[in-house]
Design a protein around this motif. Structure first.
Motif, mmCIF file in Angstrom:
data_model
loop_
_atom_site.group_PDB
_atom_site.id
_atom_site.type_symbol
_atom_site.label_atom_id
_atom_site.label_comp_id
_atom_site.label_asym_id
_atom_site.label_seq_id
_atom_site.Cartn_x
_atom_site.Cartn_y
_atom_site.Cartn_z
ATOM 1 N N LEU A 75 -6.468 10.620 -1.039
ATOM 2 C CA LEU A 75 -5.978 10.459 0.327
ATOM 3 C C LEU A 75 -6.229 11.732 1.120
ATOM 4 C CD1 LEU A 75 -2.508 8.666 -0.064
ATOM 5 C CD2 LEU A 75 -4.612 7.685 0.833
ATOM 6 N N PRO A 76 -6.362 11.621 2.452
ATOM 7 C CA PRO A 76 -6.461 12.829 3.276
ATOM 8 C C PRO A 76 -5.201 13.680 3.114
ATOM 9 C CG PRO A 76 -7.075 10.883 4.532
ATOM 10 C CD PRO A 76 -6.485 10.392 3.253
ATOM 11 N N LYS A 77 -5.354 14.981 3.292
ATOM 12 C CA LYS A 77 -4.222 15.890 3.120
ATOM 13 C C LYS A 77 -3.080 15.546 4.064
ATOM 14 C CE LYS A 77 -3.125 20.826 2.810
ATOM 15 N NZ LYS A 77 -3.683 22.206 2.924
ATOM 16 N N SER A 78 -3.405 15.128 5.295
ATOM 17 C CA SER A 78 -2.361 14.805 6.278
ATOM 18 C C SER A 78 -1.533 13.600 5.835
ATOM 19 C CB SER A 78 -2.995 14.520 7.646
ATOM 20 O OG SER A 78 -3.922 13.445 7.549
ATOM 21 N N THR A 79 -2.199 12.602 5.260
ATOM 22 C CA THR A 79 -1.482 11.418 4.774
ATOM 23 C C THR A 79 -0.631 11.767 3.556
ATOM 24 O OG1 THR A 79 -3.320 10.021 5.517
ATOM 25 C CG2 THR A 79 -1.752 9.041 3.986
ATOM 26 N N LEU B 4 2.023 20.959 -8.608
ATOM 27 C CA LEU B 4 0.742 20.820 -7.910
ATOM 28 C C LEU B 4 0.860 21.288 -6.470
ATOM 29 C CD1 LEU B 4 -0.139 17.187 -9.080
ATOM 30 C CD2 LEU B 4 -1.284 19.263 -9.874
ATOM 31 N N MET B 5 -0.225 21.837 -5.946
ATOM 32 C CA MET B 5 -0.309 22.128 -4.526
ATOM 33 C C MET B 5 -0.533 20.815 -3.767
ATOM 34 S SD MET B 5 0.085 25.416 -4.314
ATOM 35 C CE MET B 5 -0.434 25.757 -2.616
ATOM 36 N N LEU B 6 -0.228 20.824 -2.477
ATOM 37 C CA LEU B 6 -0.392 19.619 -1.669
ATOM 38 C C LEU B 6 -1.832 19.109 -1.723
ATOM 39 C CD1 LEU B 6 0.661 17.532 0.346
ATOM 40 C CD2 LEU B 6 0.170 19.167 2.182
ATOM 41 N N GLN B 7 -2.799 20.012 -1.609
ATOM 42 C CA GLN B 7 -4.197 19.594 -1.626
ATOM 43 C C GLN B 7 -4.565 18.950 -2.964
ATOM 44 O OE1 GLN B 7 -6.626 19.805 1.065
ATOM 45 N NE2 GLN B 7 -7.354 18.251 -0.387
ATOM 46 N N ARG C 239 0.831 -1.199 0.000
ATOM 47 C CA ARG C 239 0.000 0.000 0.000
ATOM 48 C C ARG C 239 0.871 1.257 0.000
ATOM 49 N NH1 ARG C 239 -4.608 1.306 4.478
ATOM 50 N NH2 ARG C 239 -2.770 1.306 5.841
ATOM 51 N N SER C 240 1.966 1.217 0.750
ATOM 52 C CA SER C 240 2.880 2.362 0.786
ATOM 53 C C SER C 240 3.512 2.600 -0.586
ATOM 54 C CB SER C 240 3.980 2.128 1.831
ATOM 55 O OG SER C 240 3.433 2.033 3.125
ATOM 56 N N VAL C 241 3.914 1.506 -1.249
ATOM 57 C CA VAL C 241 4.501 1.621 -2.585
ATOM 58 C C VAL C 241 3.486 2.196 -3.566
ATOM 59 C CG1 VAL C 241 5.429 0.328 -4.542
ATOM 60 C CG2 VAL C 241 6.181 -0.221 -2.225
ATOM 61 N N GLN C 242 2.246 1.720 -3.501
ATOM 62 C CA GLN C 242 1.200 2.209 -4.397
ATOM 63 C C GLN C 242 0.965 3.698 -4.200
ATOM 64 O OE1 GLN C 242 -1.995 -0.459 -3.336
ATOM 65 N NE2 GLN C 242 -1.639 -1.750 -5.122
ATOM 66 N N ARG C 243 1.009 4.138 -2.961
ATOM 67 C CA ARG C 243 0.787 5.555 -2.674
ATOM 68 C C ARG C 243 1.919 6.424 -3.229
ATOM 69 N NH1 ARG C 243 -1.264 5.148 3.644
ATOM 70 N NH2 ARG C 243 -3.431 4.591 3.180
ATOM 71 N N ILE C 244 3.149 5.952 -3.075
ATOM 72 C CA ILE C 244 4.295 6.699 -3.597
ATOM 73 C C ILE C 244 4.203 6.823 -5.118
ATOM 74 C CG2 ILE C 244 6.797 6.602 -3.949
ATOM 75 C CD1 ILE C 244 6.984 5.334 -1.142
ATOM 76 N N LEU C 245 3.894 5.703 -5.768
ATOM 77 C CA LEU C 245 3.767 5.734 -7.233
ATOM 78 C C LEU C 245 2.614 6.633 -7.661
ATOM 79 C CD1 LEU C 245 4.358 1.953 -8.043
ATOM 80 C CD2 LEU C 245 5.958 3.844 -8.360
ATOM 81 N N ALA C 246 1.534 6.617 -6.883
ATOM 82 C CA ALA C 246 0.386 7.461 -7.209
ATOM 83 C C ALA C 246 0.750 8.937 -7.138
ATOM 84 C CB ALA C 246 -0.776 7.154 -6.262
#
Length: 270
Positions: free
Chosen positions: A36-40, A25-28, A6-13
């Motif tokens: 994903l939530p902004k904090s994550t 891009l802005m963080l939001q 899941r961590s790898v998928q998020r990084i690639l995303a």
């Protein structure tokens, strides 16, 4: 293991949230694009910035760094579509228990680049690498036609209409339907008793120069058609991703195009 994946998928995303149109891009915006939530998203982006893969600009937007360019330089210059698609073709042939093949367009003919059948069957469709067939019928030909650049498609439609005695409007309507649903199905168009399902393969420029197909006796294809459509859409997306197509876009496309056939897709979530 699941947490690591899941961590790898998020990084690639995060990487794939950038595009030619939006290179910063802005963080939001990143958080919205990867669902994903902004904090994550902030924790991931901060880690990538520290590792040197993202750069934070003065206006607080983020962009990709030249680290990715450096890594891209390590990609084998000889890595081609056949090399990329071969493992996926084998998996597709195993999953469907039918013949899986890869095709491209050359002039007014469709050429088979590769074909595999991993399960022996008394009756099966045979595709031979190097085989050339006219672009007048069959799922593979229609997919390659449907995603042609408009300037080339017009002339091809005129030729197909002449050879098949079909109205241009009828052909254009069929090709639009293929573009809308993202795949083509044909039953007995080239060979009586043989059916095929094909889907487009996209590259880094979002162009379709190849397609992947599954061929089978019509009697088996009709029974398993929905399952084969699901399998071939996933396989086409897998090859497209490795060939440079935008992963996020491909996942969204599969989710949208294959919803009626029940395709299961994985959504990145917190």
């Amino acid at each position: 293991m699941k947490e690591t994946m899941r961590s790898v998928q998020r990084i690639l995303a995060v990487f794939e949230s950038f595009s030619i149109d939006r290179t910063s891009l802005m963080l939001q915006e990143i958080a919205d694009r990867i669902s994903l939530p902004k904090s994550t998203a902030f924790r991931i982006v901060q880690s990538l910035e520290k590792a040197g893969y993202l750069v934070r600009l003065e206006d607080q937007q983020y962009c990709l760094s030249f680290q990715l360019t450096r890594l891209a330089g390590h990609v084998r210059s000889t890595l081609g579509i056949r090399e990329i698609s071969r493992p996926v073709l084998l998996q597709l042939a195993d999953r469907t228990r039918e013949t899986a093949s890869l095709h491209t367009l050359s002039g007014s003919h469709r050429i088979c680049i590769d074909a595999v059948a991993t399960v022996a069957a008394p009756l099966r469709m045979v595709a031979q690498p190097g085989e050339q067939v006219p672009m007048v019928a069959g799922a593979g030909s229609k997919v390659l036609m449907a995603f042609m650049p408009p300037e080339k498609l017009s002339a091809m439609v005129v030729e197909v209409a002449r050879l098949t005695k079909r109205a241009r409007a009828e052909i254009e309507k069929e090709l639009q339907q293929i573009r809308d649903q993202g795949f083509a199905v044909s039953h007995g168009e080239r060979l009586l008793g043989i059916s095929a399902i094909s889907a487009p393969i996209r590259d880094a420029e979002d162009q379709v120069r190849y397609c992947i197909s599954v061929g089978a006796p019509t009697v088996r294809m009709r029974i398993n058609e929905h399952e084969i459509v699901r399998s071939i859409l996933i396989a086409a997306a897998d090859i497209s991703r490795q060939f440079g197509a935008a992963t996020v876009d491909m996942q969204d496309e599969i989710r949208f195009l294959a919803k009626d056939t029940g395709t299961i897709t994985h959504r990145i979530s917190d």
